[in-house]
Every structure is written in C-alpha cells, then in structure tokens.
Design a protein around this motif. Structure first.
Motif, PDB file in Angstrom:
ATOM      1  N   ASP A   1      18.177  53.530  54.728  1.00 37.29           N
ATOM      2  CA  ASP A   1      16.991  52.942  55.334  1.00 37.29           C
ATOM      3  C   ASP A   1      16.945  51.434  55.135  1.00 37.29           C
ATOM      4  N   VAL A   2      17.332  50.982  53.931  1.00 38.73           N
ATOM      5  CA  VAL A   2      17.269  49.561  53.594  1.00 38.73           C
ATOM      6  C   VAL A   2      18.564  49.144  52.912  1.00 38.73           C
ATOM      7  N   LEU A   3      19.052  47.963  53.274  1.00 34.55           N
ATOM      8  CA  LEU A   3      20.189  47.376  52.574  1.00 34.55           C
ATOM      9  C   LEU A   3      19.718  46.118  51.861  1.00 34.55           C
ATOM     10  N   ILE A   4      19.956  46.060  50.543  1.00 32.62           N
ATOM     11  CA  ILE A   4      19.682  44.850  49.767  1.00 32.62           C
ATOM     12  C   ILE A   4      20.932  43.984  49.833  1.00 32.62           C
ATOM     13  N   LEU A   5      20.786  42.757  50.296  1.00 34.50           N
ATOM     14  CA  LEU A   5      21.950  41.920  50.584  1.00 34.50           C
ATOM     15  C   LEU A   5      21.824  40.535  49.966  1.00 34.50           C
ATOM     16  N   GLU A   6      22.874  40.130  49.248  1.00 36.33           N
ATOM     17  CA  GLU A   6      22.979  38.753  48.746  1.00 36.33           C
ATOM     18  C   GLU A   6      23.602  37.889  49.827  1.00 36.33           C
ATOM     19  N   LEU A   7      23.128  36.661  49.957  1.00 40.52           N
ATOM     20  CA  LEU A   7      23.682  35.763  50.966  1.00 40.52           C
ATOM     21  C   LEU A   7      25.023  35.176  50.532  1.00 40.52           C
TER      22      LEU A   7
ATOM     23  N   ARG B   1      22.457  43.400  62.155  1.00 39.28           N
ATOM     24  CA  ARG B   1      21.373  43.580  63.120  1.00 39.28           C
ATOM     25  C   ARG B   1      21.918  44.065  64.455  1.00 39.28           C
ATOM     26  N   ALA B   2      23.112  43.584  64.808  1.00 36.21           N
ATOM     27  CA  ALA B   2      23.700  43.966  66.089  1.00 36.21           C
ATOM     28  C   ALA B   2      24.224  45.392  66.078  1.00 36.21           C
ATOM     29  N   ARG B   3      24.833  45.819  64.976  1.00 37.12           N
ATOM     30  CA  ARG B   3      25.456  47.146  64.954  1.00 37.12           C
ATOM     31  C   ARG B   3      24.552  48.226  64.360  1.00 37.12           C
ATOM     32  N   ALA B   4      23.500  47.844  63.637  1.00 41.25           N
ATOM     33  CA  ALA B   4      22.585  48.845  63.057  1.00 41.25           C
ATOM     34  C   ALA B   4      21.148  48.349  63.210  1.00 41.25           C
ATOM     35  N   PRO B   5      20.624  48.316  64.436  1.00 38.51           N
ATOM     36  CA  PRO B   5      19.295  47.733  64.678  1.00 38.51           C
ATOM     37  C   PRO B   5      18.152  48.450  63.982  1.00 38.51           C
ATOM     38  N   SER B   6      18.343  49.706  63.596  1.00 34.75           N
ATOM     39  CA  SER B   6      17.265  50.445  62.926  1.00 34.75           C
ATOM     40  C   SER B   6      17.285  50.255  61.408  1.00 34.75           C
ATOM     41  N   LEU B   7      18.295  49.561  60.892  1.00 34.97           N
ATOM     42  CA  LEU B   7      18.410  49.337  59.449  1.00 34.97           C
ATOM     43  C   LEU B   7      17.515  48.173  59.030  1.00 34.97           C
ATOM     44  N   TYR B   8      16.824  48.332  57.902  1.00 37.61           N
ATOM     45  CA  TYR B   8      15.997  47.264  57.360  1.00 37.61           C
ATOM     46  C   TYR B   8      16.798  46.476  56.333  1.00 37.61           C
ATOM     47  N   LEU B   9      16.696  45.155  56.412  1.00 36.75           N
ATOM     48  CA  LEU B   9      17.536  44.271  55.612  1.00 36.75           C
ATOM     49  C   LEU B   9      16.678  43.404  54.699  1.00 36.75           C
ATOM     50  N   LEU B  10      16.902  43.553  53.391  1.00 35.72           N
ATOM     51  CA  LEU B  10      16.174  42.766  52.400  1.00 35.72           C
ATOM     52  C   LEU B  10      17.145  41.828  51.701  1.00 35.72           C
ATOM     53  N   VAL B  11      16.974  40.540  51.897  1.00 32.76           N
ATOM     54  CA  VAL B  11      17.809  39.562  51.207  1.00 32.76           C
ATOM     55  C   VAL B  11      17.306  39.417  49.777  1.00 32.76           C
ATOM     56  N   PHE B  12      18.227  39.562  48.823  1.00 34.47           N
ATOM     57  CA  PHE B  12      17.933  39.427  47.389  1.00 34.47           C
ATOM     58  C   PHE B  12      18.932  38.411  46.871  1.00 34.47           C
ATOM     59  N   SER B  13      18.504  37.162  46.777  1.00 31.49           N
ATOM     60  CA  SER B  13      19.478  36.092  46.619  1.00 31.49           C
ATOM     61  C   SER B  13      19.123  35.082  45.544  1.00 31.49           C
ATOM     62  N   GLY B  14      20.175  34.460  45.021  1.00 25.95           N
ATOM     63  CA  GLY B  14      19.996  33.367  44.081  1.00 25.95           C
ATOM     64  C   GLY B  14      19.854  32.040  44.790  1.00 25.95           C
ATOM     65  N   TYR B  15      20.043  32.034  46.107  1.00 29.28           N
ATOM     66  CA  TYR B  15      19.863  30.808  46.881  1.00 29.28           C
ATOM     67  C   TYR B  15      18.384  30.412  46.885  1.00 29.28           C
ATOM     68  N   PRO B  16      18.088  29.120  46.936  1.00 29.45           N
ATOM     69  CA  PRO B  16      16.682  28.663  46.939  1.00 29.45           C
ATOM     70  C   PRO B  16      15.912  29.244  48.124  1.00 29.45           C
TER      71      PRO B  16
ATOM     72  N   GLY C   1      17.983  37.813  61.033  1.00 29.42           N
ATOM     73  CA  GLY C   1      17.677  39.236  61.170  1.00 29.42           C
ATOM     74  C   GLY C   1      17.093  39.920  59.960  1.00 29.42           C
ATOM     75  N   ALA C   2      16.874  39.184  58.865  1.00 24.89           N
ATOM     76  CA  ALA C   2      16.313  39.807  57.662  1.00 24.89           C
ATOM     77  C   ALA C   2      14.862  40.225  57.889  1.00 24.89           C
ATOM     78  N   HIS C   3      14.455  41.281  57.178  1.00 23.99           N
ATOM     79  CA  HIS C   3      13.060  41.734  57.233  1.00 23.99           C
ATOM     80  C   HIS C   3      12.279  41.269  56.008  1.00 23.99           C
ATOM     81  N   GLY C   4      12.999  40.720  55.021  1.00 24.10           N
ATOM     82  CA  GLY C   4      12.342  40.225  53.823  1.00 24.10           C
ATOM     83  C   GLY C   4      13.294  39.375  53.012  1.00 24.10           C
ATOM     84  N   PHE C   5      12.743  38.528  52.152  1.00 25.41           N
ATOM     85  CA  PHE C   5      13.544  37.659  51.293  1.00 25.41           C
ATOM     86  C   PHE C   5      12.902  37.663  49.922  1.00 25.41           C
ATOM     87  N   VAL C   6      13.695  38.023  48.894  1.00 22.42           N
ATOM     88  CA  VAL C   6      13.202  38.046  47.521  1.00 22.42           C
ATOM     89  C   VAL C   6      14.191  37.275  46.653  1.00 22.42           C
ATOM     90  N   SER C   7      13.669  36.386  45.826  1.00 23.41           N
ATOM     91  CA  SER C   7      14.514  35.607  44.927  1.00 23.41           C
ATOM     92  C   SER C   7      14.981  36.476  43.759  1.00 23.41           C
TER      93      SER C   7
END
Length: 226
Positions: free
Chosen positions: A64-70, A85-100, A112-118
C-alpha cells in the motif's frame, strides 16, 4: 472538512497496511522493519537498497505504501519517485529522508510523493504520516506548512473566503489527493468541470499545482489530521 478518501475508507480495517522500505542503509531498513512490526496495523512486506531494487520490489510485491529515501545509489530518488508513479499509480509514496525538508519537500511532491517526513522526526510522526497516506490523504509536516504559510504571506481577506461553495468543495477534494474523476462522482459533475474548477482555483489563489493547493489547505487547517 475532508479527512479521508471515501473510495479508500475501510480499505485497511480488515488487514494491516502493507509497507515496503527503500533505503541505502541496512541499519535504517532494519530499524523501520522493527518499528512497523511493533504496530498491529502495519505489515512490513519487503525492502530495497537501490532505486532499481525499489522498482523491482514494487513490481513483485503487493503493498500500500512505500517508504523511500531520496539519497539512493545509482538512480536519483526523485527519478525513482517519478518512475514509481508511472508504473504503480495506486501506490502511496512516503519520502523519509535526511535531505533538508525545506529544500526537497516541494521537489518530492512534484515528482509524485504523497508525503515527506524528515529522518529527524519522532517515530510517532512517521506512523501518523503512514496512516494518513494509507487512508488516501497527503501528509505535510507542521514546520513545512508554517514555512509555506510565510511564503504565501498573510492577506487581509483569506482567498479561501472568496471561493464559492462548489469551489471550496473542489479545493478540499484536490488537497486531499483525489482525482478529478472521483471528485466528479462525489459532486455529481463531470471530470472536465472539475478540471475547470481546478484552473479557476489556481488562478484565484495565485497557485500553480495540486501540491500548492494541498499545502495551502494545510496552512489554513482546512484538512483534518484525524
């Protein structure tokens, strides 16, 4: 106010939220796996250490959700976002990153991210973001919303107070991440009409994208955090 996408309401009531993790560092993947296993409504379904592996993981694993580092070896995390986003449009993407967050959140949303968490966040915030996204909504942190509020600037009369009732309904639905077709069914209008309302909203509010609409709504507490 809209707190949940009706089309997804109840989707996870009878099963855990299936979550994948894509991060270069094994220690991060292991920490996230243990965190997810500690919550009954979460299910860890797989991991990836590169952008290529993330794409293959999504192709081969139901989630349902993929947690992804940039910051990923090889392919840029932003490029991976766009590919997912192009190959799995129904997947929710949460960026979990050390980037500012103040420098990369906008880029992530536009890719295409649905959320961003530091990565500096509290685990409670990460779980809240996962649940919100899995319910069909977007997640924007309070610091980012405050920053964007300052960028937008205060006005004597808030733009949302100048919207018609239908424009306000479309604003809330778009900010919650709904597609034009779903909004049309909800409001009993055509998807084309929704697109026209979207263009009118962007013009009235001085915004450019759906991400800007989402951030605008968060800044004014128009979306519930429930």
């Amino acid at each position: 106010m809209i707190s949940e996408n009706p089309e997804l309401a109840g989707l996870h009531k009878d099963r855990p939220i299936r979550v994948g993790v894509a991060d270069e560092h094994k220690v991060v993947r292991e920490a996230l796996r243990h965190l997810l296993l500690a919550h009954e409504d979460m299910l860890f379904v797989g991991e990836a250490s590169t952008g290529f592996e993330a794409l293959r993981l999504v192709d081969d694993t139901a989630m349902d959700v993929l947690i992804l580092e940039l910051a990923m070896p090889g392919q840029s995390g932003l490029d991976v976002l766009a590919s997912l986003r192009a190959r799995a449009p129904s997947l929710y993407l949460l960026v979990f990153s050390g980037y500012p967050e103040d420098r990369y959140a906008r880029k992530a949303f536009k890719a295409g991210a649905h959320g961003f968490v530091s990565k500096a966040c509290d685990p409670v915030e990460l779980m809240a973001a996962l649940r919100r996204i899995a319910a069909g909504n977007r997640y924007v942190s309070a610091p980012l919303a405050l920053q964007l509020a300052r960028e937008i600037g205060d006005r004597d009369v808030h733009p949302d107070q100048r919207l018609s009732k239908r424009e306000f309904q479309v604003l809330l639905a778009l900010a919650a991440g709904k597609k034009a077709s779903a909004i049309g069914r909800q409001l009993n209008i055509s998807a084309k009409t929704v697109t026209l309302y979207r263009a009118r909203l962007l013009r009235k509010l001085g915004l450019k994208t759906n991400t800007d609409l989402t951030l605008f709504a968060f800044e004014r507490n128009l979306l519930s955090d429930d």
